[in-house]
Every structure is written in structure tokens, then in C-alpha cells.
Design an enzyme around this catalytic site. Structure first.
Site, PDB file in Angstrom:
ATOM      1  N   GLY A  43       0.816  -1.075   0.120  1.00 29.61           N
ATOM      2  CA  GLY A  43      -0.048   0.048   0.081  1.00 29.61           C
ATOM      3  C   GLY A  43       0.889   1.427   0.010  1.00 29.61           C
ATOM      4  O   GLY A  43       0.183   2.506  -0.367  1.00 29.61           O
ATOM      5  N   GLU A  53       3.930   4.026   6.445  1.00 29.36           N
ATOM      6  CA  GLU A  53       2.977   3.329   6.088  1.00 29.36           C
ATOM      7  C   GLU A  53       1.834   4.182   5.436  1.00 29.36           C
ATOM      8  O   GLU A  53       1.976   5.281   5.627  1.00 29.36           O
ATOM      9  CB  GLU A  53       2.189   2.774   7.410  1.00 29.36           C
ATOM     10  N   ASP A  54       0.822   3.305   4.691  1.00 30.90           N
ATOM     11  CA  ASP A  54      -0.088   4.086   3.943  1.00 30.90           C
ATOM     12  C   ASP A  54      -1.242   4.508   5.119  1.00 30.90           C
ATOM     13  O   ASP A  54      -1.851   5.652   5.136  1.00 30.90           O
ATOM     14  CB  ASP A  54      -0.613   3.385   2.831  1.00 30.90           C
ATOM     15  N   ASP A  78      -4.697   1.281  10.924  1.00 34.74           N
ATOM     16  CA  ASP A  78      -6.146   1.051  11.221  1.00 34.74           C
ATOM     17  C   ASP A  78      -6.300   0.596  12.613  1.00 34.74           C
ATOM     18  O   ASP A  78      -6.046   1.369  13.551  1.00 34.74           O
ATOM     19  CB  ASP A  78      -6.900   0.014  10.255  1.00 34.74           C
ATOM     20  N   LYS A  89      -6.878   5.889  11.467  1.00 32.60           N
ATOM     21  CA  LYS A  89      -8.126   5.845  11.813  1.00 32.60           C
ATOM     22  C   LYS A  89      -8.135   5.884  13.365  1.00 32.60           C
ATOM     23  O   LYS A  89      -8.384   4.988  13.907  1.00 32.60           O
ATOM     24  CB  LYS A  89      -8.887   4.742  11.431  1.00 32.60           C
ATOM     25  N   PHE A 147     -13.861   2.649   5.095  1.00 30.84           N
ATOM     26  CA  PHE A 147     -12.863   2.047   4.192  1.00 30.84           C
ATOM     27  C   PHE A 147     -12.268   3.082   3.333  1.00 30.84           C
ATOM     28  O   PHE A 147     -13.486   3.661   2.568  1.00 30.84           O
ATOM     29  CB  PHE A 147     -13.305   0.760   3.731  1.00 30.84           C
ATOM     30  N   VAL A 148     -11.037   3.133   2.680  1.00 37.58           N
ATOM     31  CA  VAL A 148     -10.574   3.906   1.590  1.00 37.58           C
ATOM     32  C   VAL A 148      -9.993   3.176   0.760  1.00 37.58           C
ATOM     33  O   VAL A 148      -9.407   2.146   1.020  1.00 37.58           O
ATOM     34  CB  VAL A 148      -9.840   5.272   2.205  1.00 37.58           C
ATOM     35  N   ASP A 172      -5.829  -0.542  -1.640  1.00 37.44           N
ATOM     36  CA  ASP A 172      -6.645  -1.210  -2.556  1.00 37.44           C
ATOM     37  C   ASP A 172      -7.888  -1.842  -1.807  1.00 37.44           C
ATOM     38  O   ASP A 172      -8.093  -1.761  -0.350  1.00 37.44           O
ATOM     39  CB  ASP A 172      -6.047  -2.606  -2.982  1.00 37.44           C
ATOM     40  N   ARG A 220      -5.699   0.603  -6.539  1.00 40.45           N
ATOM     41  CA  ARG A 220      -4.307   1.106  -6.042  1.00 40.45           C
ATOM     42  C   ARG A 220      -3.842   2.012  -7.009  1.00 40.45           C
ATOM     43  O   ARG A 220      -3.103   3.047  -6.688  1.00 40.45           O
ATOM     44  CB  ARG A 220      -3.183  -0.137  -6.120  1.00 40.45           C
TER      45      ARG A 220
HETATM   46  P1  IMP Z   1      -4.235  -2.543  10.790  1.00 39.31           P
HETATM   47  O1  IMP Z   1      -3.382  -3.742  11.234  1.00 39.31           O
HETATM   48  O2  IMP Z   1      -5.706  -2.904  11.199  1.00 39.31           O
HETATM   49  O3  IMP Z   1      -3.808  -1.183  11.242  1.00 39.31           O
HETATM   50  O4  IMP Z   1      -4.105  -2.497   9.454  1.00 39.31           O
HETATM   51  C1  IMP Z   1      -3.118  -2.292   8.398  1.00 39.31           C
HETATM   52  C2  IMP Z   1      -3.219  -2.769   7.143  1.00 39.31           C
HETATM   53  O5  IMP Z   1      -4.677  -2.812   6.823  1.00 39.31           O
HETATM   54  C3  IMP Z   1      -2.990  -1.620   6.039  1.00 39.31           C
HETATM   55  O6  IMP Z   1      -1.677  -1.400   6.011  1.00 39.31           O
HETATM   56  C4  IMP Z   1      -3.764  -1.667   5.081  1.00 39.31           C
HETATM   57  O7  IMP Z   1      -2.911  -2.474   4.152  1.00 39.31           O
HETATM   58  C5  IMP Z   1      -5.105  -2.428   5.276  1.00 39.31           C
HETATM   59  N1  IMP Z   1      -5.979  -1.158   5.497  1.00 39.31           N
HETATM   60  C6  IMP Z   1      -6.554  -1.098   6.852  1.00 39.31           C
HETATM   61  N2  IMP Z   1      -7.704   0.060   6.402  1.00 39.31           N
HETATM   62  C7  IMP Z   1      -7.693   0.044   5.068  1.00 39.31           C
HETATM   63  C8  IMP Z   1      -8.548   1.099   4.412  1.00 39.31           C
HETATM   64  O8  IMP Z   1      -9.320   1.675   4.638  1.00 39.31           O
HETATM   65  N3  IMP Z   1      -8.302   0.751   2.988  1.00 39.31           N
HETATM   66  C9  IMP Z   1      -7.296   0.211   2.413  1.00 39.31           C
HETATM   67  N4  IMP Z   1      -6.540  -0.641   3.232  1.00 39.31           N
HETATM   68  C10 IMP Z   1      -6.651  -0.644   4.559  1.00 39.31           C
END
Ligand code: IMP
Length: 242
Positions: free
Chosen positions: A107, A161-162, A165, A193, A214-215, A221, A227
Site C-alpha cells: 500500500g 505506512e499508508d 487502522d 483511523k 474504508f478508503v 486497495d 491502487r
Molecule cells: P491494521 O493492522 O488494522 O492497522 O491495518 C493495516 C493494514 O490494513 C494497512 O496497511 C492496509 O493494508 C489495510 N487497511 C486498513 N484499513 C484500510 C482501508 O481503509 N483501505 C485499504 N486498506 C486498509
């Protein structure tokens, strides 16, 4: 519609509304009003601004079932401004420290690319990726960090990081990279978030806080699609096929 699908291998289709105002098929009716991008699991449909303004009703059936509707959320210009602000902070904080940036694939690739172009200080770059595979029956799904070749010892490391979450992915990465004893370990993320993020560690450089929706786009993606979009789109509230 089937002819069009077959002509495009049933995978991707751009509808030209100047030629086609309506696809008359039997199944699902979907009103494309303020949708800019609709992404389904197997197909993408590009909707132009003109279509958007026209509020065209099209009838779609398999394989054009639209599953998710995304609306424009963060413009190219705003993304650029956010990244400039992050770059200014990083240029200032890491001057003379020859930091090592570590981008988290997939991402982050667009974010990293744009950020790097704005870095004025000496900076090195590497990428890592979490690869998940099914382990043994007892271990279940396992995720392994691949690509980490640089020596982090005594380095000023900045993870790029992109989106953060829940923060689980970042937490895992912090543990893994922290064990290599870097001089410092910081996080720069384009999006967070905050309603979902519930971890104790600090997110040092945050581009923008966003609501828990979700984005997609700008590297992010939805089921591997979207992407390539230059802007960031947000899942619309009124999805008809949730
Ligand atoms: P986390 O471990 O819950 O913080 O999620 C991290 C990963 O989930 C990110 O690096 C993204 O690849 C994916 N992700 C989380 N939220 C989104 C979203 O809204 N759109 C796209 N990918 C997301």
C-alpha cells in the site's frame, strides 16, 4: 452487456456513456449518482465526471454486479499538501542523521515515492512486506516479514505506512524492527483511523486522521483493485450490495 463483458474478458470495462446510455439487462438496477468509482470483486467500472452529473441510471447484471461504491474523499492536491507537510517535518527532524526509511508494501508505494521526491536531506530507503501463508494446523495463518536486508543497528529508522487502522500490523513491525536495536524508531503514516487505533505506541508523523470508513486509491486497495487511483476515495454509506 454480455457482449461487452466478453469483449473485455469480463474483467474490466469502461462505459462510454456518450455512446451507451443504458444497458438493458434483466437483473440488478444500480443508480450511479454521485459515485466516482465503483469497484466490485472482479470488475472495475470507470465513471466519468460527466456521467456523475448526468445521474444516469444503468441496469447491470452479472458480471457487472457493483459491490462497493466509493466517493471522492481526498484530492490529489490535498494528498500533495499532506505529504509536503510530512516531508518538511522529516527534513527538519532527521537532518544530519542519514535516516533509513522503510516502506511497508504494497500500500505505501505511492506515498513513499511522493515523499522521497520531497526529501532534501540524505536518506536511504528500503521496503518490507508482510507475506501471509497458511502454516501448520496448529499455527494457522502465519505472517512473515520479508525484504528486510538493511542493518538497522544504530540507524535512525522511519517506518512509512499508508494507513494505520487497528495498529496491529504496525505493532508487529515495531516489535520486529525494534529488536534490531536501531538508534531511533519512528512511524510516519499518511492516514490514521483514530476511532479504531487502540495501541499504546506513538504515531510520530501523521498525515491525516480519517473516520472509520474504508478508503481506496493512492496505493490503497479494495481486494487488490484501486491502487492506481490518483485520489483517495471513501466507501459510501449507502452501499447497495454490502
Ligand atoms: P491494521 O493492522 O488494522 O492497522 O491495518 C493495516 C493494514 O490494513 C494497512 O496497511 C492496509 O493494508 C489495510 N487497511 C486498513 N484499513 C484500510 C482501508 O481503509 N483501505 C485499504 N486498506 C486498509
Amino acid at each position: 452487456a454480455e457482449e461487452l463483458a466478453n469483449a473485455h474478458g469480463g474483467t474490466a470495462l469502461s462505459l462510454d456513456f456518450s455512446k451507451t446510455t443504458s444497458l438493458d439487462v434483466e437483473a440488478t438496477d444500480i443508480l450511479i449518482n454521485n459515485a466516482a468509482v465503483n469497484i466490485s470483486r472482479v470488475n472495475t467500472i470507470d465513471v466519468t465526471l460527466e456521467d456523475w452529473e448526468k445521474n444516469i441510471l444503468i441496469n447491470l447484471t452479472w458480471p457487472f454486479v457493483l459491490i462497493k461504491k466509493f466517493i471522492p474523499y481526498i484530492s490529489e492536491k490535498e494528498i500533495d499538501e499532506i505529504i509536503s507537510t510530512l516531508a518538511d517535518q522529516l527534513n527538519k527532524d532527521f537532518e544530519g542523521k542519514n535516516p533509513l526509511f522503510i516502506g511497508v508494501l504494497n500500500g505505501s508505494f505511492m506515498f513513499v515515492s511522493d515523499l522521497m521526491k520531497k526529501m532534501k536531506i540524505d536518506v536511504e530507503l528500503s521496503f518490507v512486506k508482510f507475506q501471509s501463508y497458511v502454516g501448520t494446523a496448529s499455527t494457522g495463518k502465519v505472517s512473515e516479514l520479508i525484504g528486510l536486508s538493511a542493518d538497522l543497528n544504530k540507524r535512525h529508522v522511519v517506518i512509512l505506512e499508508d494507513i494505520v487502522d487497528t495498529g496491529n500490523t504496525m505493532g508487529e513491525l515495531l516489535d520486529l524492527l525494534g529488536s534490531e536495536q536501531p538508534a531511533s524508531l519512528s512511524i510516519a503514516t499518511l492516514l490514521v483511523k483514530p476511532d479504531v487505533f487502540n495501541k499504546k505506541y506513538v504515531l510520530h508523523y501523521v498525515g491525516k486522521n480519517i473516520p472509520n470508513k474504508f478508503v481506496v486509491g493512492f496505493g490503497l486497495d479494495y481486494n487488490e483493485l484501486g491502487r492506481n487511483l490518483k485520489e483517495i476515495y471513501q466507501l459510501a454509506d449507502n452501499n447497495q450490495h454490502d
